[in-house]
Design an enzyme around this catalytic site. Structure first.
Site, short mmCIF file in Angstrom:
data_model
loop_
_atom_site.label_atom_id
_atom_site.label_comp_id
_atom_site.label_asym_id
_atom_site.label_seq_id
_atom_site.Cartn_x
_atom_site.Cartn_y
_atom_site.Cartn_z
N ASP A 149 0.74 -1.19 -0.03
CA ASP A 149 -0.06 0.06 0.02
C ASP A 149 0.84 1.25 0.01
O ASP A 149 0.68 2.12 -0.69
CB ASP A 149 -0.78 -0.10 1.37
CG ASP A 149 -1.81 1.29 1.43
OD1 ASP A 149 -2.52 1.49 0.34
OD2 ASP A 149 -1.72 1.93 2.24
N ASP B 256 4.18 0.59 4.04
CA ASP B 256 4.16 -0.80 4.75
C ASP B 256 3.82 -1.94 3.77
O ASP B 256 4.13 -1.61 2.85
CB ASP B 256 2.84 -0.63 5.74
CG ASP B 256 1.49 -0.19 4.90
OD1 ASP B 256 1.66 0.14 3.70
OD2 ASP B 256 0.40 -0.12 5.42
N TYR C 44 -8.40 2.37 5.93
CA TYR C 44 -9.09 3.09 4.90
C TYR C 44 -10.65 2.78 5.00
O TYR C 44 -11.28 2.15 4.25
CB TYR C 44 -8.49 2.37 3.55
CG TYR C 44 -7.20 2.64 3.31
CD1 TYR C 44 -6.92 3.93 2.47
CD2 TYR C 44 -6.08 1.97 3.61
CE1 TYR C 44 -5.75 4.25 2.09
CE2 TYR C 44 -4.86 2.53 3.21
CZ TYR C 44 -4.77 3.39 2.42
OH TYR C 44 -3.44 3.90 2.30
N GLU D 286 5.35 10.03 4.12
CA GLU D 286 5.00 8.95 3.66
C GLU D 286 4.71 8.85 2.15
O GLU D 286 4.57 9.83 1.59
CB GLU D 286 3.68 8.19 4.14
CG GLU D 286 3.39 6.73 3.86
CD GLU D 286 2.96 5.85 4.82
OE1 GLU D 286 2.26 6.33 5.94
OE2 GLU D 286 3.15 4.55 4.79
#
Ligand code: CA
Length: 563
Positions: free
Chosen positions: A87, A90, A238, A457
């Site tokens: 994703d 991670d 999510y 990120e």
């Protein structure tokens, strides 16, 4: 000598030891370009997805630091769920944002075949689209059964190791009629239908297969009309706000792939479930296309493809949204940073600007667009692309130039061995070429620090809008493409020993020398779980031989081995 996974060290105390030295990894950054090179940005931002690949990797990959991983995904349910993309930084495979991202790449390609062919990037983007959809078809194990996630958010996020050596359990989770998830199944249907359209000309058999899955999945989604099951595992990571947008979006892509008007009708019917602005009947316009709300993309496609009176409603809806992001709508406007980023939200600010800029550019290219708004949209799209590439004084696209970030919140790129995001090594060992980081705060504030996952990120959905936007910019303004682009690196220090004399006594016939040796596994090109490590220790016994001893008088023993 022992089994060892990266991140651990082995200590062996024995009459042995040897030192080995290695080089330091080096990544070459290009010199900053005089103007923004959208060709470079396009090709690099597509390459990002090669680093996200899970499963058995293809031999065509353009880097030497990713290896096979997640090869047992699905084994807990005796199904093959290998493949797909991780994703973000991670290693969970979340099918909602993954499907969203693949559909956005497909949209970019379908809309821009000519510039994808011209740039030579068609094969790369098509490979990525197929990579995800091959996986989604594996996940669709029955008409009313769809695996929506591999890996547990909590188990996965407790670890900080490269994908190739991850050790945590990776449970898989499925949607059924009793465990419903309409958003994720519809989003997968949208991905598969857009993939079918992307492959229609070059591989009609594959396109037909994707389309059959898409139709089945959207039917399944419409039967459930609930996300209750999905939220159990994906919630908090999510969380789905609504599935109506996803169902419209999926139906719209099936309509575009088939021409069957019943799907267009279904897309429009589900628009009744989209949100509206407060105390208004206006379709929501104060956000943008993202994994949780694809009604923005759906309404643009519906406006473009429904010339009837009904289609006008969607034209108005997308124009309200474009006004809100540019000149303002009814006195309200998205926030802008001092240096010109349209800043919607703290989390991944650049992805929203990139996605909206793509919509704006797409709208501007539509021959029924309002001409004044189209001009505004073109300017807006370029300003946001330029912000990403450097107009604020720094680039946010890794590998783009010397001002680009290098320390994204990404486990495999870090290449650490301490199971610690903040641990050694201080600098990431790999350059995550083409990743667009989350982005700055509302005052253009940003620091290139790995532990700052809000701004640093990277994610599949972040890059999707970036690729689509850079494609449009390449179409409009050109750029150069390096057809030999790759992310191969000099291999750094990987396996080595440290040793020293622990104790010794040379005073009598039973003299000894005890050596402590530590074997390190810092592999990262790619990271590897190792076993059968060995080393040699050489002792010069010539003095002993001269004194009358024989080799057989020496004994080698190990009095402590950690493993
Ligand atoms: Ca949704």
């Amino acid at each position: 000598m022992r089994k060892n996974s990266t991140g651990n060290r082995v200590m062996v105390m024995a009459l042995s030891g040897m030192m080995m030295a290695g080089g330091i990894a080096a990544c070459n950054l290009p010199v900053q370009a005089a103007s923004y090179n959208y060709g470079r940005a396009l090709s690099e931002s597509i390459m990002f997805y090669e680093f996200q690949k899970s499963g058995k990797l293809p031999s065509t990959q353009r880097n030497n630091w990713r290896g096979d991983s997640g090869l047992k995904d699905g084994a807990d349910h005796n199904v093959d769920l290998t493949g797909g993309w991780y994703d973000a930084g991670d290693m969970v495979k979340f099918n909602l944002p993954m499907s969203y991202s693949a559909a956005m790449l497909a949209w970019s390609y379908i809309d821009g075949k000519s510039y994808y062919r011209k740039s030579g990037q068609d094969k790369y983007i098509l490979d990525e689209i197929k990579w995800v959809n091959d996986y989604l078809m594996k996940c669709h194990t029955g008409d009313n059964e769809f695996y929506y996630q591999v890996g547990s958010g909590s188990l996965d996020h407790a670890s900080w190791t490269a994908a190739e050596v991850m050790q945590m359990d990776r449970p898989s989770y499925k949607i059924t009629m009793d465990n419903p998830g309409s958003a994720v199944t519809a989003e997968a249907a949208a991905s598969l239908a857009s993939c079918a359209l992307a492959y229609k000309d070059t591989d009609s058999a594959y396109a037909a297969k994707c389309l059959a899955h898409a139709k089945s999945l959207v039917t399944f989604s419409e039967k459930m009309k609930s996300d209750a099951g999905y939220q159990k595992q994906a919630g908090g990571y999510y969380t789905s706000s609504s599935f109506y947008d996803d169902i419209s979006w999926a139906n719209m892509w099936i309509y575009l792939a088939t021409g069957d008007k019943s799907y267009l009708k279904a897309a429009e019917n589900y628009s009744s479930g989209w949100g509206t602005e407060n105390q208004s009947s206006d379709i929501s316009y104060k956000w943008t296309q993202c994994w949780d709300d694809v009604h923005y993309g759906a309404e643009l496609l519906m406006a473009e493809n429904d010339s009837s009176a009904a289609g006008k409603k969607y034209k108005t809806a997308i124009e309200n949204n474009l006004d809100y992001w540019t000149t303002g709508k009814d006195g309200a406007k998205v926030k802008y940073t001092p240096k010109g980023l349209a800043w919607l939200d703290q989390w991944g600010s650049l992805r929203y600007a990139a996605a909206e800029a793509f919509l704006a550019s797409e709208y501007a290219d539509w021959n029924s667009a309002d001409q004044d708004l189209a001009k505004t949209c073109e300017k807006f799209a370029k300003s946001q692309a330029d912000y990403i590439l450097g107009s604020s004084g720094r680039s946010y696209l890794i590998g783009y130039d010397s001002t680009s970030p290098t320390q994204p919140h990404h486990r495999t790129a870090h290449g650490g061995w301490e199971n610690n995001c903040a641990g050694a090594p201080e600098k990431s060992r790999h350059l995550l070429v083409g990743a667009m980081v989350g982005g700055p705060g509302s005052n253009d504030d940003y620091s290139d620090v790995r532990t700052d996952y809000v701004s640093n990120e990277v994610a599949d959905d972040y890059n999707a809008g970036c690729v689509a936007l850079m494609g449009k910019m390449y179409q409009d303004y050109g750029g150069t493409i390096d057809s030999n682009l790759n992310a191969d690196e000099t291999v750094g220090e990987e396996l080595y020993l440290e040793d020293g004399i622990n104790a010794q006594d040379k005073t009598n016939a039973s003299s000894f020398i005890e050596v402590k040796a530590v074997v390190y596994n810092h592999t990262a090109w790619p990271a590897r779980v190792t076993d059968k490590l060995s080393y040699r220790y050489f002792v010069d016994i010539s003095d002993a031989l001269k004194a009358g001893y024989k080799a057989s008088d020496f004994k080698v023993t190990s009095n402590y081995t950690q493993d």
